[in-house]
Write a protein that holds these residues in place. Structure first.
Motif, mmCIF file in Angstrom:
data_model
loop_
_atom_site.group_PDB
_atom_site.id
_atom_site.type_symbol
_atom_site.label_atom_id
_atom_site.label_comp_id
_atom_site.label_asym_id
_atom_site.label_seq_id
_atom_site.Cartn_x
_atom_site.Cartn_y
_atom_site.Cartn_z
ATOM 1 N N ALA A 14 0.818 -1.222 0.000
ATOM 2 C CA ALA A 14 0.000 0.000 0.000
ATOM 3 C C ALA A 14 0.849 1.267 0.000
ATOM 4 O O ALA A 14 0.379 2.314 -0.449
ATOM 5 C CB ALA A 14 -0.942 0.000 1.201
ATOM 6 N N ASP A 15 2.082 1.185 0.447
ATOM 7 C CA ASP A 15 2.948 2.360 0.446
ATOM 8 C C ASP A 15 3.201 2.884 -0.967
ATOM 9 O O ASP A 15 3.336 4.078 -1.166
ATOM 10 C CB ASP A 15 4.292 2.043 1.114
ATOM 11 C CG ASP A 15 4.152 1.717 2.588
ATOM 12 O OD1 ASP A 15 3.126 2.105 3.196
ATOM 13 O OD2 ASP A 15 5.060 1.074 3.127
ATOM 14 N N HIS A 16 3.288 1.969 -1.930
ATOM 15 C CA HIS A 16 3.593 2.364 -3.308
ATOM 16 C C HIS A 16 2.391 2.309 -4.242
ATOM 17 O O HIS A 16 2.334 3.048 -5.216
ATOM 18 C CB HIS A 16 4.703 1.486 -3.887
ATOM 19 C CG HIS A 16 6.009 1.641 -3.182
ATOM 20 N ND1 HIS A 16 6.604 2.855 -2.936
ATOM 21 C CD2 HIS A 16 6.840 0.720 -2.650
ATOM 22 C CE1 HIS A 16 7.746 2.680 -2.294
ATOM 23 N NE2 HIS A 16 7.904 1.396 -2.099
ATOM 24 N N GLN A 17 1.456 1.434 -3.984
ATOM 25 C CA GLN A 17 0.317 1.245 -4.887
ATOM 26 C C GLN A 17 -1.002 1.236 -4.114
ATOM 27 O O GLN A 17 -1.732 0.235 -4.093
ATOM 28 C CB GLN A 17 0.476 -0.064 -5.676
ATOM 29 C CG GLN A 17 1.630 -0.069 -6.643
ATOM 30 C CD GLN A 17 1.491 0.993 -7.722
ATOM 31 O OE1 GLN A 17 0.397 1.365 -8.132
ATOM 32 N NE2 GLN A 17 2.617 1.503 -8.179
ATOM 33 N N PRO A 18 -1.361 2.343 -3.461
ATOM 34 C CA PRO A 18 -2.580 2.355 -2.643
ATOM 35 C C PRO A 18 -3.849 2.056 -3.430
ATOM 36 O O PRO A 18 -4.759 1.406 -2.912
ATOM 37 C CB PRO A 18 -2.605 3.757 -2.033
ATOM 38 C CG PRO A 18 -1.707 4.582 -2.889
ATOM 39 C CD PRO A 18 -0.677 3.652 -3.452
ATOM 40 N N GLY A 19 -3.932 2.489 -4.674
ATOM 41 C CA GLY A 19 -5.128 2.217 -5.477
ATOM 42 C C GLY A 19 -5.294 0.740 -5.786
ATOM 43 O O GLY A 19 -6.393 0.187 -5.653
ATOM 44 N N LEU A 20 -4.213 0.090 -6.196
ATOM 45 C CA LEU A 20 -4.276 -1.347 -6.469
ATOM 46 C C LEU A 20 -4.595 -2.131 -5.200
ATOM 47 O O LEU A 20 -5.367 -3.088 -5.227
ATOM 48 C CB LEU A 20 -2.952 -1.842 -7.062
ATOM 49 C CG LEU A 20 -2.637 -1.410 -8.487
ATOM 50 C CD1 LEU A 20 -1.233 -1.856 -8.884
ATOM 51 C CD2 LEU A 20 -3.663 -1.966 -9.454
#
Length: 190
Positions: free
Chosen positions: A21-27
């Protein structure tokens, strides 16, 4: 999930997602809804996993994975140089083309743990840095496509990075991974 319910594959997926979630919160948000987990449920799964990792008389690392994920889909003995290790693979429904791989040495000491491409499953054709998409490829796939890639220390536990030069334009990049799955591309570093 209740505090007394044992950790299982669903909660383990949430642990993996928490770090991503740190890098890809939407995914991560989209993936979290697939198993119907709440944000609080994801945090609780991670809290419980961290407690298991830090337990003073906890299970050995390999036994911990078997306890949470069940029996592996496959297990093979592999020789790397003069060392023998066990490589165990578990499916995780969120990523059907991948497997969670644990490499363990003598006595069950875990040497590595990350997502890899499932045996017999084709990965993406990676020709240029522009072709890298979040969650589309693994550390091994990027390293092979952009050889000689240089491994770098990750910014946190369960993170890796590879520095490489894009063959299309000669520019250096750093690919960042969480649990072995590509997250983002940064300029520089090769």
């Amino acid at each position: 999930m209740t505090a007394s319910a044992p950790l299982g594959p669903l909660q383990f997926r949430l642990v993996l997602l928490r770090r991503m979630a740190d890098h890809q919160p939407g995914l991560v948000e989209d993936a979290r809804h697939e198993p119907g987990a709440s944000l609080a449920g994801m945090r609780e799964a991670n809290r419980r996993w961290q407690a298991v990792l830090r337990a003073p008389r906890g299970r050995g690392a390999l036994r911990r994975y078997r306890s949470v994920l069940g029996e592996p889909e496959s297990s093979v003995r592999r020789r790397t140089g003069g060392l023998e290790c066990d490589v165990l693979l578990w499916p995780l429904p969120l990523w059907p083309g991948l497997r969670f791989e644990v490499t363990a040495g003598p006595g069950g000491a875990v040497w590595n743990e990350w997502l890899v491409r499932a045996p017999g499953t084709a990965g993406p054709e990676l020709r240029t840095a522009a072709g890298l998409r979040p969650w589309s490829c693994t550390v091994d796939e990027v390293a092979g496509a952009f050889a000689p890639a240089r491994p770098m220390e990750g910014s946190a536990p369960a993170r890796w990075a590879l520095a490489f030069t894009d063959p299309a334009d000669g520019r250096p990049h750093v690919a960042e991974f969480t649990w072995g799955l590509f997250q983002r591309l940064l300029p520089g570093g090769a």
